[in-house]
Design a protein around this motif. Sequence first.
Motif, PDB file in Angstrom:
ATOM      1  N   VAL A 106       0.847  -1.201   0.000  1.00 16.59           N
ATOM      2  CA  VAL A 106       0.000   0.000   0.000  1.00 16.59           C
ATOM      3  C   VAL A 106       0.881   1.249   0.000  1.00 16.59           C
ATOM      4  CG1 VAL A 106      -1.623   1.347   1.385  1.00 16.59           C
ATOM      5  CG2 VAL A 106      -1.981  -1.104   1.074  1.00 16.59           C
ATOM      6  N   ARG A 107       1.935   1.257   0.800  1.00 13.91           N
ATOM      7  CA  ARG A 107       2.854   2.403   0.843  1.00 13.91           C
ATOM      8  C   ARG A 107       3.573   2.582  -0.489  1.00 13.91           C
ATOM      9  NH1 ARG A 107       4.414  -0.101   5.856  1.00 13.91           N
ATOM     10  NH2 ARG A 107       3.166   0.817   7.514  1.00 13.91           N
ATOM     11  N   ALA A 108       3.957   1.466  -1.114  1.00 15.88           N
ATOM     12  CA  ALA A 108       4.636   1.540  -2.411  1.00 15.88           C
ATOM     13  C   ALA A 108       3.715   2.131  -3.468  1.00 15.88           C
ATOM     14  CB  ALA A 108       5.117   0.159  -2.832  1.00 15.88           C
ATOM     15  N   LEU A 109       2.443   1.772  -3.422  1.00 17.22           N
ATOM     16  CA  LEU A 109       1.479   2.318  -4.392  1.00 17.22           C
ATOM     17  C   LEU A 109       1.183   3.791  -4.122  1.00 17.22           C
ATOM     18  CD1 LEU A 109      -1.047  -0.627  -4.780  1.00 17.22           C
ATOM     19  CD2 LEU A 109       0.519   0.245  -6.511  1.00 17.22           C
ATOM     20  N   ALA A 110       1.311   4.212  -2.879  1.00 13.69           N
ATOM     21  CA  ALA A 110       1.032   5.606  -2.526  1.00 13.69           C
ATOM     22  C   ALA A 110       2.143   6.545  -2.997  1.00 13.69           C
ATOM     23  CB  ALA A 110       0.846   5.728  -1.021  1.00 13.69           C
ATOM     24  N   GLN A 111       3.342   6.005  -3.192  1.00 14.24           N
ATOM     25  CA  GLN A 111       4.472   6.832  -3.634  1.00 14.24           C
ATOM     26  C   GLN A 111       4.396   7.064  -5.148  1.00 14.24           C
ATOM     27  OE1 GLN A 111       6.732   8.277  -1.611  1.00 14.24           O
ATOM     28  NE2 GLN A 111       5.501   7.394   0.052  1.00 14.24           N
ATOM     29  N   SER A 112       4.700   8.286  -5.532  1.00 17.36           N
ATOM     30  CA  SER A 112       4.716   8.585  -6.968  1.00 17.36           C
ATOM     31  C   SER A 112       6.052   8.134  -7.558  1.00 17.36           C
ATOM     32  CB  SER A 112       4.498  10.085  -7.188  1.00 17.36           C
ATOM     33  OG  SER A 112       5.541  10.808  -6.585  1.00 17.36           O
ATOM     34  N   THR A 113       5.976   7.640  -8.765  1.00 14.91           N
ATOM     35  CA  THR A 113       7.182   7.186  -9.447  1.00 14.91           C
ATOM     36  C   THR A 113       7.075   7.529 -10.927  1.00 14.91           C
ATOM     37  OG1 THR A 113       8.594   5.282  -9.898  1.00 14.91           O
ATOM     38  CG2 THR A 113       6.249   4.864  -9.763  1.00 14.91           C
TER      39      THR A 113
END
Length: 193
Positions: A106-113
């Motif tokens: 969930v945290r990885a998806l919340a970060q913009s890349t």
Amino acid sequence: MSEDKKTPESQQEPEIKSEAKAEAKKAEEKPSGKKQDKKESKGAGEKKEEQSSPAEELKGANDRYLRLLAEYDNYRKRSQKEKDSLYADIKSDTVAKFLPVYDNLVRALAQSTEDEAYRRGVEMIMTQFNTTLEKLGATKIECLGQKFDPSLHNAVMHVEDEEKSENEIVEVFQDGFMMGEKVIRFAMVKVAN
């Protein structure tokens, strides 16, 4: 005549002796006869008891059989219930150990890349993870916009917001999960007062 008198006396002595012996035998037989009568009377009573005894024994055996059958049925149900609850407990403990992985996804998806392939890969992993949780019977506790329920939610913050109703959940910090009626993890939320 003296011989005649002697003869009857001598004849009387054996008769007296034989009468005494007979009386002694009768005296001996009478107590044993009473014992035999008592035994015979007991024997008659035992025969009466024996006649009713098989029916009573059958009734007692049937009662013991029914009790044993009921005890076995209760044991079987209790064992099955314990197996089911043990399986559910183990499954929920296993899912609980994987929830930190879910939080990291969930945290990885919340970060913009900028790398779109990376983002699609994490989304695919998250989709697969959610599908696996659903197959195991774990469901996410819906929180946002719901009324605060202490049996499902863990309020870590309060905020004054006049637009929201009292005890309404306004933000979710960590998703909560349930398995059937059992809460695996409480949802960590912010509540409006």
